[in-house]
Design an enzyme around this catalytic site. Structure first.
Site, PDB file in Angstrom:
ATOM      1  NE  ARG A 194       7.733  13.769  38.949  1.00 18.79           N
ATOM      2  CZ  ARG A 194       8.585  14.115  38.887  1.00 18.79           C
ATOM      3  NH1 ARG A 194       8.569  15.387  39.070  1.00 18.79           N
ATOM      4  NH2 ARG A 194       9.525  13.741  38.444  1.00 18.79           N
ATOM      5  CE1 TYR A 203     -18.158  18.956  40.234  1.00 20.68           C
ATOM      6  CE2 TYR A 203     -16.064  18.489  39.184  1.00 20.68           C
ATOM      7  CZ  TYR A 203     -17.089  19.285  39.608  1.00 20.68           C
ATOM      8  OH  TYR A 203     -16.397  20.007  40.867  1.00 20.68           O
ATOM      9  CG  ASP A 252     -17.014  11.388  38.110  1.00 27.81           C
ATOM     10  OD1 ASP A 252     -17.510  10.802  38.630  1.00 27.81           O
ATOM     11  OD2 ASP A 252     -17.401  12.926  37.620  1.00 27.81           O
ATOM     12  CE  LYS A 300     -17.207  15.951  45.695  1.00 28.61           C
ATOM     13  NZ  LYS A 300     -17.152  16.143  44.299  1.00 28.61           N
TER      14      LYS A 300
HETATM   15  C1  LIG Z   1     -16.878  15.953  42.913  1.00 28.26           C
HETATM   16  C2  LIG Z   1     -16.901  16.182  41.842  1.00 28.26           C
HETATM   17  C3  LIG Z   1     -15.818  15.565  41.060  1.00 28.26           C
HETATM   18  C4  LIG Z   1     -14.290  16.557  41.454  1.00 28.26           C
HETATM   19  O1  LIG Z   1     -13.718  15.594  42.163  1.00 28.26           O
HETATM   20  P1  LIG Z   1     -12.663  16.945  43.327  1.00 28.26           P
HETATM   21  O2  LIG Z   1     -12.363  15.710  44.066  1.00 28.26           O
HETATM   22  O3  LIG Z   1     -13.562  17.573  43.890  1.00 28.26           O
HETATM   23  O4  LIG Z   1     -12.081  17.138  42.142  1.00 28.26           O
HETATM   24  C5  LIG Z   1     -15.300  15.456  39.612  1.00 28.26           C
HETATM   25  N1  LIG Z   1     -17.559  14.457  39.536  1.00 28.26           N
HETATM   26  C6  LIG Z   1     -18.470  14.306  40.342  1.00 28.26           C
HETATM   27  C7  LIG Z   1     -19.401  13.694  39.611  1.00 28.26           C
HETATM   28  C8  LIG Z   1     -18.008  15.813  40.839  1.00 28.26           C
HETATM   29  O5  LIG Z   1     -19.299  15.638  42.104  1.00 28.26           O
END
Ligand SMILES: *Cc1c(COP(=O)(O)O)cnc(C)c1O
Length: 386
Positions: A57, A110, A180, A205
């Site tokens: 973990r 988001y 973010d 991403k």
């Molecule tokens: C896709 C996305 C997320 C979430 O990420 P996941 O890996 O899909 O859970 C968070 N913030 C932004 C800006 C995103 O585009």
């Protein structure tokens, strides 16, 4: 002192400490870690979780390689890898949401971040307020504010925010800022240098870059990440070693992929601006975008994600546009090599009973294909809209 390595060079060096003869570090999968003596076993529980093997973990050598690589790339003391970008968001918000505590979240984050605040954090007894401008941020900070959470640019609407100003305002009240940072990737965006305390990424991403995994990261100082680390440990939000290993592979080409996404997206965006079926292109890298100056100041490049607003058209015509696309897939997520199109509905449209504009905002991800081919594909699809 040795001169700091350029990021391109860093990406070829980091995350390889456990590699011996092979170029790449081995993939270590484990639930149980074995200790030679009871003293070693006890000692492992005194050291920092997420940095030495203890139990699956808290990660294996592979997890630590990826975490160290991300920390170095973001210029941060440490990194925690978690199972998805959304988990990273849940960890930083959840760790600061206590009964009676107050969270201030950027209005255009988001969509899932908003849902989490409204459906999970408020019932826990935390107050969550949203702010759209710096004046609103100033006005809504209270002595109970535990965290300011932002995202740049905003999801779907691609609006820019002055990150340094946000940090200055929050820090004057002793409040940490989480950001973010997914859109710019560590190659184009240096959130910690702008004052951000905790930077998070959906490594799903650009960091992984191949649309084949889910992963999230959080970086900052040990001190600022301590509550987040505890939250992750208690909720068991760890990232799988296989996924960290793949993300390390993705990282190697990040500095090559990002400028190509930028160049391709800019070429397609300029072309779209000249099409009669397109009313507006929302992309801060465009000279006439309202966020352009802020983007220039805070980013060293743009990613492949932006939005367009179609001119008024029937729902049928809009549907025919999507269905006619061949090089663009219809799907969520972004940051991979592929190009994508998706109807975007910002949260402020969601509350409306009548949604005349529903589907008219199109989110595009411009991948690594030839931009001329991508424009040709868009041209034949836009021909369905008169
Ligand atoms: C896709 C996305 C997320 C979430 O990420 P996941 O890996 O899909 O859970 C968070 N913030 C932004 C800006 C995103 O585009």
């Amino acid at each position: 002192m040795k001169p700091a390595l350029k990021q391109e060079t860093l990406l070829t060096q980091i995350g390889r400490a456990s590699a011996t003869q092979s170029v790449n570090p081995p993939l270590v999968r484990a639930s149980t870690t074995l200790f030679r003596t009871l003293a070693d076993f006890k000692h492992s529980y005194e050291t920092m979780v997420f940095e030495s093997p203890q139990y699956g973990r808290s990660g294996t050598a592979t997890t630590f390689e990826f975490q160290n690589a991300m920390a170095q790339l973001e210029g941060a003391e440490c990194c925690i890898a978690v199972s998805s970008g959304l988990t990273a968001i849940a960890a930083v918000l959840g760790a600061h949401a206590r009964p009676g505590s107050h969270l201030l979240v950027y209005d255009a984050v988001y969509g899932r971040t908003r849902v989490l605040c409204e459906k999970e954090l408020r019932p826990l007894g935390a107050t969550v307020d949203f702010f759209a401008t710096l004046d609103e941020l100033r006005a809504r900070l209270t002595p109970a504010t535990a965290l300011v959470f932002i995202e740049v640019p905003s999801s779907l609407t691609m609006a820019m925010l002055d990150v340094e100003a946000v940090c200055a305002i929050a820090h004057a009240h002793g409040v940490p800022v989480a950001c973010d940072s997914t859109w710019g990737s560590p190659v184009f965006f240096r959130p910690h240098a702008l004052g951000v305390d905790i930077s998070l990424h959906s490594a799903t991403k650009y960091i992984s870059g191949h649309s084949d995994l889910m992963l999230g990261t959080l970086t900052g100082t040990y001190e600022k990440l301590e509550v987040v680390r505890t939250w992750c440990d208690r909720y068991g939000s760890h990232a799988a070693p296989d996924v960290c290993w793949l993300a390390l592979r993705g990282l190697r080409t990040l500095a090559v992929r990002m400028p190509r996404h930028h160049a391709n997206a800019l070429a397609v965006a300029h072309w779209l601006q000249r099409q009669p079926q397109v009313r507006r292109v929302l992309f801060p890298a465009l000279e006439d975008d309202p966020g352009h100056a802020l983007w220039q100041r805070q980013f060293s490049g743009a990613s492949g994600l932006f939005a367009i607003e179609l001119a008024r058209c029937s729902e049928d015509a809009c549907e025919r546009f999507y269905d006619a696309l061949t090089l663009f897939g219809i799907g969520t997520s972004w940051g991979g090599f592929e190009s994508l199109a998706m109807p975007a509905i910002p949260h402020h449209l969601r509350g409306l009973k009548v949604q005349p504009d529903d589907g008219r905002l199109v989110r595009l991800h411009i991948g690594l294909a030839d931009p001329g081919d991508l424009c040709d594909d868009l041209a034949q699809a836009l021909a369905h809209i008169r």
